[in-house]
Motif scaffolding. Structure first.
Motif, PDB file in Angstrom:
ATOM      1  N   ILE A 140      29.783  39.113  51.261  1.00 33.17           N
ATOM      2  CA  ILE A 140      28.439  39.360  50.724  1.00 33.17           C
ATOM      3  C   ILE A 140      27.381  39.443  51.812  1.00 33.17           C
ATOM      4  O   ILE A 140      26.517  40.324  51.787  1.00 33.17           O
ATOM      5  N   PHE A 141      27.452  38.526  52.790  1.00 33.28           N
ATOM      6  CA  PHE A 141      26.373  38.407  53.777  1.00 33.28           C
ATOM      7  C   PHE A 141      26.798  38.739  55.212  1.00 33.28           C
ATOM      8  O   PHE A 141      26.002  38.570  56.137  1.00 33.28           O
ATOM      9  N   LEU A 142      28.052  39.161  55.394  1.00 29.77           N
ATOM     10  CA  LEU A 142      28.559  39.548  56.717  1.00 29.77           C
ATOM     11  C   LEU A 142      28.362  38.461  57.764  1.00 29.77           C
ATOM     12  O   LEU A 142      27.838  38.680  58.845  1.00 29.77           O
ATOM     13  N   THR A 143      28.814  37.255  57.444  1.00 29.17           N
ATOM     14  CA  THR A 143      28.593  36.088  58.310  1.00 29.17           C
ATOM     15  C   THR A 143      29.629  35.934  59.420  1.00 29.17           C
ATOM     16  O   THR A 143      29.402  35.188  60.361  1.00 29.17           O
ATOM     17  N   ASN A 144      30.780  36.576  59.278  1.00 29.19           N
ATOM     18  CA  ASN A 144      31.892  36.426  60.225  1.00 29.19           C
ATOM     19  C   ASN A 144      32.431  35.006  60.295  1.00 29.19           C
ATOM     20  O   ASN A 144      33.006  34.599  61.297  1.00 29.19           O
ATOM     21  N   LYS A 145      32.260  34.232  59.221  1.00 25.98           N
ATOM     22  CA  LYS A 145      32.774  32.864  59.196  1.00 25.98           C
ATOM     23  C   LYS A 145      34.246  32.808  58.794  1.00 25.98           C
ATOM     24  O   LYS A 145      34.937  31.860  59.146  1.00 25.98           O
ATOM     25  N   TYR A 146      34.720  33.783  58.053  1.00 29.40           N
ATOM     26  CA  TYR A 146      36.094  33.731  57.539  1.00 29.40           C
ATOM     27  C   TYR A 146      37.094  34.074  58.631  1.00 29.40           C
ATOM     28  O   TYR A 146      36.942  35.056  59.359  1.00 29.40           O
ATOM     29  N   VAL A 147      38.135  33.240  58.715  1.00 29.35           N
ATOM     30  CA  VAL A 147      39.255  33.495  59.607  1.00 29.35           C
ATOM     31  C   VAL A 147      40.518  33.327  58.778  1.00 29.35           C
ATOM     32  O   VAL A 147      40.718  32.284  58.146  1.00 29.35           O
ATOM     33  N   GLY A 148      41.353  34.337  58.752  1.00 30.44           N
ATOM     34  CA  GLY A 148      42.591  34.214  58.000  1.00 30.44           C
ATOM     35  C   GLY A 148      43.220  35.560  57.720  1.00 30.44           C
ATOM     36  O   GLY A 148      42.659  36.606  58.044  1.00 30.44           O
ATOM     37  N   ASN A 149      44.403  35.500  57.119  1.00 34.75           N
ATOM     38  CA  ASN A 149      45.139  36.696  56.751  1.00 34.75           C
ATOM     39  C   ASN A 149      45.588  36.549  55.300  1.00 34.75           C
ATOM     40  O   ASN A 149      46.697  36.074  55.042  1.00 34.75           O
ATOM     41  N   PRO A 150      44.730  36.932  54.351  1.00 35.75           N
ATOM     42  CA  PRO A 150      45.079  36.731  52.948  1.00 35.75           C
ATOM     43  C   PRO A 150      46.318  37.512  52.514  1.00 35.75           C
ATOM     44  O   PRO A 150      47.046  37.068  51.631  1.00 35.75           O
ATOM     45  N   MET A 151      46.574  38.651  53.144  1.00 31.87           N
ATOM     46  CA  MET A 151      47.727  39.451  52.745  1.00 31.87           C
ATOM     47  C   MET A 151      49.030  38.690  52.981  1.00 31.87           C
ATOM     48  O   MET A 151      49.903  38.667  52.113  1.00 31.87           O
ATOM     49  N   SER A 152      49.176  38.059  54.129  1.00 34.23           N
ATOM     50  CA  SER A 152      50.435  37.355  54.423  1.00 34.23           C
ATOM     51  C   SER A 152      50.666  36.198  53.449  1.00 34.23           C
ATOM     52  O   SER A 152      51.801  35.962  53.027  1.00 34.23           O
ATOM     53  N   VAL A 153      49.610  35.496  53.084  1.00 28.59           N
ATOM     54  CA  VAL A 153      49.737  34.394  52.125  1.00 28.59           C
ATOM     55  C   VAL A 153      50.231  34.922  50.784  1.00 28.59           C
ATOM     56  O   VAL A 153      51.147  34.355  50.173  1.00 28.59           O
ATOM     57  N   HIS A 154      49.668  36.030  50.344  1.00 32.53           N
ATOM     58  CA  HIS A 154      50.035  36.580  49.041  1.00 32.53           C
ATOM     59  C   HIS A 154      51.425  37.217  49.057  1.00 32.53           C
ATOM     60  O   HIS A 154      52.145  37.158  48.068  1.00 32.53           O
ATOM     61  N   ILE A 155      51.811  37.800  50.180  1.00 32.74           N
ATOM     62  CA  ILE A 155      53.176  38.332  50.309  1.00 32.74           C
ATOM     63  C   ILE A 155      54.176  37.193  50.177  1.00 32.74           C
ATOM     64  O   ILE A 155      55.176  37.308  49.471  1.00 32.74           O
ATOM     65  N   HIS A 156      53.908  36.083  50.833  1.00 32.98           N
ATOM     66  CA  HIS A 156      54.798  34.921  50.742  1.00 32.98           C
ATOM     67  C   HIS A 156      54.889  34.406  49.305  1.00 32.98           C
ATOM     68  O   HIS A 156      55.978  34.108  48.812  1.00 32.98           O
ATOM     69  N   LEU A 157      53.765  34.309  48.622  1.00 29.33           N
ATOM     70  CA  LEU A 157      53.778  33.849  47.229  1.00 29.33           C
ATOM     71  C   LEU A 157      54.537  34.821  46.330  1.00 29.33           C
ATOM     72  O   LEU A 157      55.257  34.403  45.425  1.00 29.33           O
ATOM     73  N   ASN A 158      54.376  36.107  46.583  1.00 27.44           N
ATOM     74  CA  ASN A 158      55.071  37.121  45.790  1.00 27.44           C
ATOM     75  C   ASN A 158      56.590  37.007  45.925  1.00 27.44           C
ATOM     76  O   ASN A 158      57.326  37.358  45.006  1.00 27.44           O
ATOM     77  N   GLU A 159      57.047  36.499  47.041  1.00 28.38           N
ATOM     78  CA  GLU A 159      58.490  36.290  47.223  1.00 28.38           C
ATOM     79  C   GLU A 159      58.989  35.144  46.347  1.00 28.38           C
ATOM     80  O   GLU A 159      60.152  35.113  45.965  1.00 28.38           O
ATOM     81  N   GLN A 160      58.097  34.224  46.001  1.00 31.14           N
ATOM     82  CA  GLN A 160      58.465  33.098  45.148  1.00 31.14           C
ATOM     83  C   GLN A 160      58.361  33.442  43.667  1.00 31.14           C
ATOM     84  O   GLN A 160      59.179  32.994  42.872  1.00 31.14           O
ATOM     85  N   VAL A 161      57.347  34.190  43.314  1.00 25.64           N
ATOM     86  CA  VAL A 161      57.165  34.652  41.937  1.00 25.64           C
ATOM     87  C   VAL A 161      56.573  36.059  42.020  1.00 25.64           C
ATOM     88  O   VAL A 161      55.466  36.235  42.511  1.00 25.64           O
ATOM     89  N   PRO A 162      57.334  37.060  41.609  1.00 27.86           N
ATOM     90  CA  PRO A 162      56.837  38.437  41.723  1.00 27.86           C
ATOM     91  C   PRO A 162      55.533  38.637  40.935  1.00 27.86           C
ATOM     92  O   PRO A 162      55.458  38.340  39.744  1.00 27.86           O
ATOM     93  N   PHE A 163      54.517  39.109  41.639  1.00 25.81           N
ATOM     94  CA  PHE A 163      53.245  39.396  41.004  1.00 25.81           C
ATOM     95  C   PHE A 163      53.365  40.680  40.184  1.00 25.81           C
ATOM     96  O   PHE A 163      54.063  41.609  40.585  1.00 25.81           O
ATOM     97  N   THR A 164      52.668  40.715  39.089  1.00 20.22           N
ATOM     98  CA  THR A 164      52.677  41.881  38.221  1.00 20.22           C
ATOM     99  C   THR A 164      51.278  42.476  38.138  1.00 20.22           C
ATOM    100  O   THR A 164      50.288  41.837  38.532  1.00 20.22           O
ATOM    101  N   LYS A 165      51.213  43.671  37.597  1.00 21.86           N
ATOM    102  CA  LYS A 165      49.924  44.306  37.353  1.00 21.86           C
ATOM    103  C   LYS A 165      49.049  43.392  36.497  1.00 21.86           C
ATOM    104  O   LYS A 165      47.850  43.271  36.734  1.00 21.86           O
ATOM    105  N   GLU A 166      49.658  42.712  35.525  1.00 20.88           N
ATOM    106  CA  GLU A 166      48.914  41.797  34.647  1.00 20.88           C
ATOM    107  C   GLU A 166      48.263  40.667  35.450  1.00 20.88           C
ATOM    108  O   GLU A 166      47.136  40.270  35.160  1.00 20.88           O
TER     109      GLU A 166
END
Length: 129
Positions: free
Chosen positions: A55-81
């Motif tokens: 929202i405010f372009l603060t550059n405070k966030y550090v992380g890789n949300p994609m890798s976290v979600h890929i790992h979770l998807n391996e445990q329970v496949p995410f669906t369109k729902e």
């Protein structure tokens, strides 16, 4: 009359309200509560930084949300729902609390994030990683 998102305090209110709904949700709550076993004390400040940066372009966030979600998807496949429900809860929370340019931007970004994650993670045409 609702106001627009103006500060980190507004971001925190949005994120907290959203995750309060997620924790109780019949469709995606189990992913956060049972699969990811989210440590909310650690997760929420990261989400505050993430959305404040969006929202405010603060550059405070550090992380890789994609890798976290890929790992979770391996445990329970995410669906369109799952992605639709996440987006419905998120945009509903924003609409419940705020209105204005920043609120519209955050909803657009959330829709984009959901679409990208669904394509890269849950689509039958997954992008190679």
């Amino acid at each position: 009359m609702k106001q627009d998102i103006k500060s980190r305090a507004d971001v925190e209110r949005m994120v907290n309200t959203f995750y309060d709904k997620v924790k109780q949700d019949d469709v995606i709550g189990f992913i956060f509560n049972d699969i990811a076993k989210v440590n909310w004390e650690k997760h929420l400040p990261v989400m505050y930084d993430f959305w404040e940066n969006i929202i405010f372009l603060t550059n405070k966030y550090v992380g890789n949300p994609m890798s976290v979600h890929i790992h979770l998807n391996e445990q329970v496949p995410f669906t369109k729902e799952h992605f639709q429900r996440w987006l419905l809860l998120f945009t509903g929370t924003v609409d419940e609390l705020f209105e204005g340019k920043k609120a519209d931007i955050v909803k657009e970004k959330a829709a984009s994030i959901a679409a990208i994650m669904e394509t890269k993670i849950a689509s039958p045409f997954k992008i190679m990683r």
